[in-house]
Design a protein around this motif. Sequence first.
Motif, mmCIF file in Angstrom:
data_model
loop_
_atom_site.group_PDB
_atom_site.id
_atom_site.type_symbol
_atom_site.label_atom_id
_atom_site.label_comp_id
_atom_site.label_asym_id
_atom_site.label_seq_id
_atom_site.Cartn_x
_atom_site.Cartn_y
_atom_site.Cartn_z
ATOM 1 N N GLY A 82 77.397 45.930 49.705
ATOM 2 C CA GLY A 82 77.996 46.900 50.611
ATOM 3 C C GLY A 82 78.130 46.482 52.063
ATOM 4 O O GLY A 82 78.542 47.286 52.893
ATOM 5 N N LEU A 83 77.758 45.249 52.406
ATOM 6 C CA LEU A 83 77.883 44.744 53.781
ATOM 7 C C LEU A 83 77.200 45.646 54.807
ATOM 8 O O LEU A 83 77.566 45.657 55.970
ATOM 9 N N GLY A 84 76.214 46.401 54.347
ATOM 10 C CA GLY A 84 75.493 47.284 55.257
ATOM 11 C C GLY A 84 76.243 48.547 55.617
ATOM 12 O O GLY A 84 75.776 49.322 56.453
ATOM 13 N N CYS A 85 77.377 48.792 54.996
ATOM 14 C CA CYS A 85 78.215 49.941 55.350
ATOM 15 C C CYS A 85 77.837 51.223 54.625
ATOM 16 O O CYS A 85 78.273 52.302 55.023
ATOM 17 N N LEU A 86 77.073 51.141 53.551
ATOM 18 C CA LEU A 86 76.808 52.314 52.727
ATOM 19 C C LEU A 86 75.396 52.865 52.882
ATOM 20 O O LEU A 86 75.071 53.895 52.317
ATOM 21 N N GLY A 87 74.564 52.170 53.615
ATOM 22 C CA GLY A 87 73.194 52.615 53.813
ATOM 23 C C GLY A 87 72.295 51.444 54.137
ATOM 24 O O GLY A 87 72.747 50.306 54.257
ATOM 25 N N ILE A 88 71.010 51.713 54.263
ATOM 26 C CA ILE A 88 70.023 50.676 54.567
ATOM 27 C C ILE A 88 69.219 50.398 53.313
ATOM 28 O O ILE A 88 68.568 51.294 52.764
ATOM 29 N N VAL A 89 69.265 49.160 52.849
ATOM 30 C CA VAL A 89 68.561 48.779 51.634
ATOM 31 C C VAL A 89 67.063 48.723 51.913
ATOM 32 O O VAL A 89 66.616 48.022 52.821
ATOM 33 N N TYR A 90 66.306 49.477 51.123
ATOM 34 C CA TYR A 90 64.849 49.435 51.243
ATOM 35 C C TYR A 90 64.239 48.442 50.257
ATOM 36 O O TYR A 90 63.436 47.589 50.633
ATOM 37 N N SER A 91 64.607 48.542 48.985
ATOM 38 C CA SER A 91 64.007 47.656 47.985
ATOM 39 C C SER A 91 65.021 47.280 46.920
ATOM 40 O O SER A 91 66.048 47.939 46.758
ATOM 41 N N VAL A 92 64.696 46.211 46.217
ATOM 42 C CA VAL A 92 65.593 45.675 45.194
ATOM 43 C C VAL A 92 64.762 45.180 44.024
ATOM 44 O O VAL A 92 63.685 44.604 44.210
ATOM 45 N N THR A 93 65.264 45.397 42.816
ATOM 46 C CA THR A 93 64.675 44.791 41.623
ATOM 47 C C THR A 93 65.642 43.724 41.134
ATOM 48 O O THR A 93 66.825 43.997 40.924
ATOM 49 N N LEU A 94 65.127 42.507 40.985
ATOM 50 C CA LEU A 94 65.937 41.373 40.551
ATOM 51 C C LEU A 94 65.460 40.842 39.208
ATOM 52 O O LEU A 94 64.264 40.852 38.915
ATOM 53 N N ARG A 95 66.410 40.357 38.440
ATOM 54 C CA ARG A 95 66.138 39.687 37.172
ATOM 55 C C ARG A 95 65.710 38.251 37.485
ATOM 56 O O ARG A 95 66.287 37.586 38.340
ATOM 57 N N CYS A 96 64.688 37.782 36.782
ATOM 58 C CA CYS A 96 64.168 36.432 36.982
ATOM 59 C C CYS A 96 64.276 35.629 35.683
ATOM 60 O O CYS A 96 64.658 36.165 34.641
ATOM 61 N N VAL A 97 63.916 34.355 35.769
ATOM 62 C CA VAL A 97 63.848 33.473 34.596
ATOM 63 C C VAL A 97 62.519 32.727 34.683
ATOM 64 O O VAL A 97 61.872 32.716 35.721
ATOM 65 N N PRO A 98 62.100 32.077 33.586
ATOM 66 C CA PRO A 98 60.889 31.248 33.678
ATOM 67 C C PRO A 98 61.082 30.158 34.747
ATOM 68 O O PRO A 98 62.199 29.668 34.952
ATOM 69 N N ALA A 99 59.996 29.799 35.389
ATOM 70 C CA ALA A 99 60.053 28.779 36.448
ATOM 71 C C ALA A 99 60.643 27.488 35.893
ATOM 72 O O ALA A 99 60.429 27.129 34.737
ATOM 73 N N PHE A 100 61.393 26.790 36.732
ATOM 74 C CA PHE A 100 62.002 25.531 36.318
ATOM 75 C C PHE A 100 62.094 24.624 37.541
ATOM 76 O O PHE A 100 61.889 25.047 38.680
ATOM 77 N N ALA A 101 62.360 23.371 37.310
ATOM 78 C CA ALA A 101 62.509 22.403 38.395
ATOM 79 C C ALA A 101 63.878 21.755 38.273
ATOM 80 O O ALA A 101 64.414 21.587 37.182
ATOM 81 N N ILE A 102 64.426 21.401 39.408
ATOM 82 C CA ILE A 102 65.700 20.691 39.452
ATOM 83 C C ILE A 102 65.450 19.339 40.102
ATOM 84 O O ILE A 102 64.835 19.269 41.175
ATOM 85 N N LYS A 103 65.920 18.294 39.461
ATOM 86 C CA LYS A 103 65.781 16.965 40.046
ATOM 87 C C LYS A 103 67.064 16.645 40.806
ATOM 88 O O LYS A 103 68.156 16.718 40.271
ATOM 89 N N HIS A 104 66.896 16.324 42.072
ATOM 90 C CA HIS A 104 68.040 15.979 42.918
ATOM 91 C C HIS A 104 68.150 14.464 43.012
ATOM 92 O O HIS A 104 67.182 13.783 43.337
ATOM 93 N N THR A 105 69.310 13.957 42.654
ATOM 94 C CA THR A 105 69.494 12.500 42.751
ATOM 95 C C THR A 105 70.721 12.184 43.592
ATOM 96 O O THR A 105 71.588 13.014 43.750
#
Length: 196
Positions: free
Chosen positions: A173-196
Amino acid sequence: WNSVHNTMRKDLSNNSYVTFDLVHKSNPKLTVLPDSLEQIKKIVIDNKSKIIRASGGHHTFSAISLSDDVVLRTFNLKKVLNLDKEKMQITMESGMLLHELNMYLKENGLALPILPAIPWQCVGGALATSTHGSVTNRGSLSSLVVNITMVLSDGTHRTFSSKDKEFEAVITGLGCLGIVYSVTLRCVPAFAIKHT
């Protein structure tokens, strides 16, 4: 960044608002740092006729978070409200920075499947601007939202989920519809990314 952020936090609580790139500035008559849902509601009710803008990590390239009336800083809204490892969902206040969220999730064997390159953004701001990751086939950070709790312009609060017709507008909402207090997010099992 943390030392700079803390320095800016002190300065911004007493002085004009400045975005991280020092390009966009305003002179709010009032800068507030709430630390609860009830405080946000009171700020909205007490300032009904004024323009209120919320800002967290102030990592913005635009003037979207500027107001000469009231700037609500989310620095003190960083609590984890719930972690459900079975459902792989986390609920946190909107001012938590992405790097703080990542560290908390890592300690609990979880991760976000989508991350932007800049970890200094707050969760609320990253969602509101539809911050994306580095690939096009995984969606934006906002695609992880299970529900979002927002303080509306009349000082009440409401939790929106995918069952609500306003859901997609609210999460980006770009801050136009109200002030966000809290959010619930979907997660995944921890993982690592190798950067080369």
